[in-house]
Motif scaffolding. Structure first.
Motif, PDB file in Angstrom:
ATOM      1  N   ASP A 291       0.793  -1.272  -0.081  1.00 59.74           N
ATOM      2  CA  ASP A 291      -0.025  -0.139  -0.051  1.00 59.74           C
ATOM      3  C   ASP A 291       0.788   1.286  -0.024  1.00 59.74           C
ATOM      4  O   ASP A 291       0.422   2.093  -0.598  1.00 59.74           O
ATOM      5  N   TYR A 292       2.053   1.303   0.781  1.00 58.36           N
ATOM      6  CA  TYR A 292       2.896   2.441   0.826  1.00 58.36           C
ATOM      7  C   TYR A 292       4.247   1.862   1.075  1.00 58.36           C
ATOM      8  O   TYR A 292       4.582   0.754   1.771  1.00 58.36           O
ATOM      9  N   VAL A 293       5.453   2.514   0.786  1.00 60.47           N
ATOM     10  CA  VAL A 293       6.565   2.111   0.811  1.00 60.47           C
ATOM     11  C   VAL A 293       7.325   3.181   1.550  1.00 60.47           C
ATOM     12  O   VAL A 293       7.336   4.406   1.431  1.00 60.47           O
ATOM     13  N   LEU A 294       8.143   2.789   2.388  1.00 65.66           N
ATOM     14  CA  LEU A 294       9.175   3.619   3.473  1.00 65.66           C
ATOM     15  C   LEU A 294      10.645   3.081   3.059  1.00 65.66           C
ATOM     16  O   LEU A 294      10.920   2.094   3.397  1.00 65.66           O
ATOM     17  N   VAL A 295      11.116   4.149   2.419  1.00 68.66           N
ATOM     18  CA  VAL A 295      12.495   3.961   1.926  1.00 68.66           C
ATOM     19  C   VAL A 295      13.575   5.033   2.405  1.00 68.66           C
ATOM     20  O   VAL A 295      13.054   6.211   2.454  1.00 68.66           O
ATOM     21  N   GLU A 296      14.643   4.587   2.856  1.00 65.83           N
ATOM     22  CA  GLU A 296      15.549   5.381   3.347  1.00 65.83           C
ATOM     23  C   GLU A 296      15.784   6.644   2.524  1.00 65.83           C
ATOM     24  O   GLU A 296      15.885   6.301   0.970  1.00 65.83           O
ATOM     25  N   ALA A 297      15.735   7.887   2.863  1.00 67.05           N
ATOM     26  CA  ALA A 297      15.522   9.099   1.922  1.00 67.05           C
ATOM     27  C   ALA A 297      16.714   9.185   0.806  1.00 67.05           C
ATOM     28  O   ALA A 297      16.442   9.538  -0.198  1.00 67.05           O
ATOM     29  N   PRO A 298      17.964   8.743   1.287  1.00 68.49           N
ATOM     30  CA  PRO A 298      19.108   8.828   0.004  1.00 68.49           C
ATOM     31  C   PRO A 298      18.654   7.727  -1.172  1.00 68.49           C
ATOM     32  O   PRO A 298      19.308   8.034  -2.102  1.00 68.49           O
ATOM     33  N   GLN A 299      17.960   6.977  -0.844  1.00 65.66           N
ATOM     34  CA  GLN A 299      17.457   5.761  -1.995  1.00 65.66           C
ATOM     35  C   GLN A 299      16.229   6.075  -2.676  1.00 65.66           C
ATOM     36  O   GLN A 299      15.950   5.312  -3.762  1.00 65.66           O
ATOM     37  N   LEU A 300      15.656   7.214  -2.273  1.00 69.59           N
ATOM     38  CA  LEU A 300      14.236   7.498  -2.870  1.00 69.59           C
ATOM     39  C   LEU A 300      14.183   7.548  -4.228  1.00 69.59           C
ATOM     40  O   LEU A 300      13.383   7.017  -5.047  1.00 69.59           O
ATOM     41  N   GLU A 301      15.126   8.476  -4.677  1.00 72.03           N
ATOM     42  CA  GLU A 301      15.102   8.515  -6.273  1.00 72.03           C
ATOM     43  C   GLU A 301      15.801   7.725  -6.974  1.00 72.03           C
ATOM     44  O   GLU A 301      14.995   7.033  -7.894  1.00 72.03           O
ATOM     45  N   GLY A 302      16.580   6.622  -6.629  1.00 68.57           N
ATOM     46  CA  GLY A 302      17.085   5.433  -7.090  1.00 68.57           C
ATOM     47  C   GLY A 302      15.689   4.420  -7.339  1.00 68.57           C
ATOM     48  O   GLY A 302      15.733   3.775  -8.038  1.00 68.57           O
ATOM     49  N   PHE A 303      15.074   4.506  -6.299  1.00 70.28           N
ATOM     50  CA  PHE A 303      13.902   3.482  -6.204  1.00 70.28           C
ATOM     51  C   PHE A 303      12.827   3.955  -7.034  1.00 70.28           C
ATOM     52  O   PHE A 303      12.380   2.939  -7.712  1.00 70.28           O
ATOM     53  N   LEU A 304      12.559   5.007  -7.018  1.00 71.51           N
ATOM     54  CA  LEU A 304      11.484   5.537  -7.958  1.00 71.51           C
ATOM     55  C   LEU A 304      11.899   5.277  -9.686  1.00 71.51           C
ATOM     56  O   LEU A 304      11.064   4.822 -10.392  1.00 71.51           O
ATOM     57  N   LYS A 305      13.235   5.384  -9.785  1.00 73.62           N
ATOM     58  CA  LYS A 305      13.612   5.059 -11.359  1.00 73.62           C
ATOM     59  C   LYS A 305      13.491   3.399 -11.291  1.00 73.62           C
ATOM     60  O   LYS A 305      13.141   3.010 -12.530  1.00 73.62           O
ATOM     61  N   ALA A 306      14.214   2.707 -10.443  1.00 72.34           N
ATOM     62  CA  ALA A 306      13.923   1.297 -10.540  1.00 72.34           C
ATOM     63  C   ALA A 306      12.426   0.844 -10.832  1.00 72.34           C
ATOM     64  O   ALA A 306      12.235  -0.121 -11.501  1.00 72.34           O
ATOM     65  N   MET A 307      11.584   1.497 -10.076  1.00 74.85           N
ATOM     66  CA  MET A 307      10.049   0.947 -10.256  1.00 74.85           C
ATOM     67  C   MET A 307       9.718   1.433 -11.802  1.00 74.85           C
ATOM     68  O   MET A 307       8.904   0.651 -12.191  1.00 74.85           O
ATOM     69  N   GLN A 308      10.141   2.649 -12.100  1.00 75.95           N
ATOM     70  CA  GLN A 308       9.507   2.982 -13.569  1.00 75.95           C
ATOM     71  C   GLN A 308      10.052   1.895 -14.651  1.00 75.95           C
ATOM     72  O   GLN A 308       9.476   1.559 -15.321  1.00 75.95           O
ATOM     73  N   HIS A 309      11.240   1.446 -14.300  1.00 74.01           N
ATOM     74  CA  HIS A 309      12.007   0.488 -15.130  1.00 74.01           C
ATOM     75  C   HIS A 309      11.501  -0.838 -14.869  1.00 74.01           C
ATOM     76  O   HIS A 309      10.904  -1.580 -16.024  1.00 74.01           O
ATOM     77  N   GLN A 310      10.982  -1.215 -13.791  1.00 74.62           N
ATOM     78  CA  GLN A 310      10.082  -2.651 -13.618  1.00 74.62           C
ATOM     79  C   GLN A 310       8.892  -2.567 -14.390  1.00 74.62           C
ATOM     80  O   GLN A 310       8.287  -3.734 -14.876  1.00 74.62           O
TER      81      GLN A 310
END
Length: 465
Positions: free
Chosen positions: A252-271
């Motif tokens: 429902d929602y993702v809690l990610v350590e702030a320094p990794q936020l942008e990297g995670f968003l890009k990874a989600m778009q890729h997947q």
């Protein structure tokens, strides 16, 4: 009144049949499970077609995985283990009562009622029925009125493979559902929203009917600093957009350590681009049925945009020729806790992604939220895993993946707190729909007569009492 009368007539017929056969044999129970599995296996194409009709479009592979395979696996698992589950279990009596013996005898409850939801209209009706039949009960099912084609098929096949006093499916609208919940079942299981769950609980309370409630909630995902972002994104994307997010244990929602936020968003778009290269037009991406439900989702997203949230749509809204609508996978970045998207269970393709300072902050957020049906964490840190198991509550926990705990029939499935009451599946389901009857067998050589009045004080001292 006619609905209630017809339902009561069916309940009475099943109760009479149960009274005539209060403890079905192992062979009888296995036969019922075999028929249920056969019903699903032989008619899997019809099942997929009916569900897709109700949804507008449902990815056929998702139906086979989530609706058909789960039933075949659950029925087979119960059949193979049923002899052991039915066997009375010996219990210690303590030295003061020896040579008496004690055991627990599992006894069928009687007639079990099941109210199933619309998001997985086949499996969430039949999975609890597997457990109820394995436990030796009769079963009445009220499927969702929001999936009429599936309900018609379910009722037709149930009548073909089962006698109505064994198992039956009762079609009807919300009035039928209310009358169904008010019946004096020996146990009632409901899967759905917390709001309707409260109504079901009130109706059942009038008869002191025991209940199991599977209610969902806001399932969190925690991504620690040591996580592989691409792998985490792959597993979260699968769990989130299976069935277009309409899964009670979907992230429902993702809690990610702030320094990794942008990297995670890009990874989600890729997947997402890997999973659905044709976007929402992909046959592997399901539609979201129900105009009212879609309006709620779109209102939720509109509010987030209006409050300045970054919204990343990973596709386009697509209206199908047969009336279905596909809403695109969408990421909502850093929504505040007062927004509807963070207050309510999303139950759709929107995924909130929130940057947090560290995992201490993430754990604190999970602790102060209502207890969810599942919790997912991506980390190989054994200390963090231990903390999550000891310091948080949820129906289930999965590390480094999503959803798959529900595919293990040996694991109980159920919520805690606002996400539900009780659990079923596998042995947990067999126990849920059985009465654990205490049996005590006194020995003719029992010394308990020494404890009759007039009481001997020296004997109490000898017994350490």
């Amino acid at each position: 009144m006619s609905h209630a009368r017809d339902l009561q007539v069916q309940l009475d017929a099943q109760r009479r049949a149960f009274t005539a056969e209060p403890y079905p044999s192992l062979a009888t129970r296995r036969d019922r499970l075999t028929r249920l599995a056969t019903l699903t296996r032989r008619h899997r194409d019809e099942i997929a077609e009916a569900i897709s009709t109700d949804f507008g479009q449902r990815a056929e592979v998702e139906t086979r995985l989530a609706e058909v395979a789960t039933i075949l696996q659950g029925a087979g698992f119960a059949r193979r283990r049923l002899r052991r589950w039915m066997r009375p279990s010996r219990q210690p009596v303590g030295w003061r009562l020896q040579p008496a013996r004690a055991r627990v005898h599992t006894q069928p409850l009687g007639v079990v009622g099941i109210i199933s939801p619309s998001n997985y209209p086949w499996s969430l009706a039949w999975l609890p029925a597997i457990d109820a039949l394995a436990a030796g009960n009769r079963v009445m099912i009220k499927p969702s009125e929001q999936t009429p084609a599936t309900s018609v098929l379910m009722a037709r096949l149930a009548a073909r493979y089962f006698a109505p006093e064994e198992l039956c499916v009762m079609e009807g609208d919300s009035e039928v559902a209310r009358a169904f919940a008010a019946l004096p079942f020996d146990h009632l299981l409901f899967t759905g929203s917390a709001a309707i769950g409260r109504e079901v609980a009130r109706a059942a309370a009038a008869n002191l009917t025991p209940i199991t409630l599977e209610l969902g909630g806001k399932t969190p995902v925690l991504i620690a600093g040591d996580a592989d972002l691409e792998k985490a994104a792959e597993r979260i994307a699968f769990g989130k957009w299976l069935n277009a997010g309409r899964t009670c244990i979907a992230p429902d929602y993702v809690l990610v350590e702030a320094p990794q936020l942008e990297g995670f968003l890009k990874a989600m778009q890729h997947q997402v681009s890997r999973f659905y290269p044709e976007g929402t037009a992909s046959r592997d991406y399901s539609s979201v049925p129900g105009a009212e439900h879609r309006a709620r989702l779109e209102s939720m997203l509109y509010e987030a945009r209006n409050h300045g949230c970054r919204v990343i749509e990973l596709g386009e809204r697509l209206e199908l020729a047969d009336g279905g609508v596909k809403l695109p996978p969408t990421l909502v970045v850093d929504p505040t806790e007062n927004l509807a998207i963070m207050r309510e269970e999303v139950f759709g393709p929107w995924l909130s992604v929130i940057g947090v300072p560290d995992m201490d902050n993430a754990i604190a957020r999970v602790q102060r939220a209502p207890r969810p049906l599942a919790l997912y964490a991506f980390t190989d840190d054994s200390d963090l895993r231990r903390r999550l198991l000891e310091e948080t509550h949820s129906g289930g926990v999965v590390f480094n993946d999503t959803l798959w705990h529900n595919a293990v029939p040996a694991l109980p499935f159920g919520g805690v707190g606002e996400s539900g009451i009780g659990s079923y599946q596998g042995e947990a389901g067999f126990r849920r729909f059985s009465h654990a009857r205490a049996v005590f067998l006194q020995s003719p050589r029992s010394p308990v007569g020494w404890l009759n009045p007039p009481y001997r004080r020296w004997l109490l001292r000898l017994l350490g009492l």
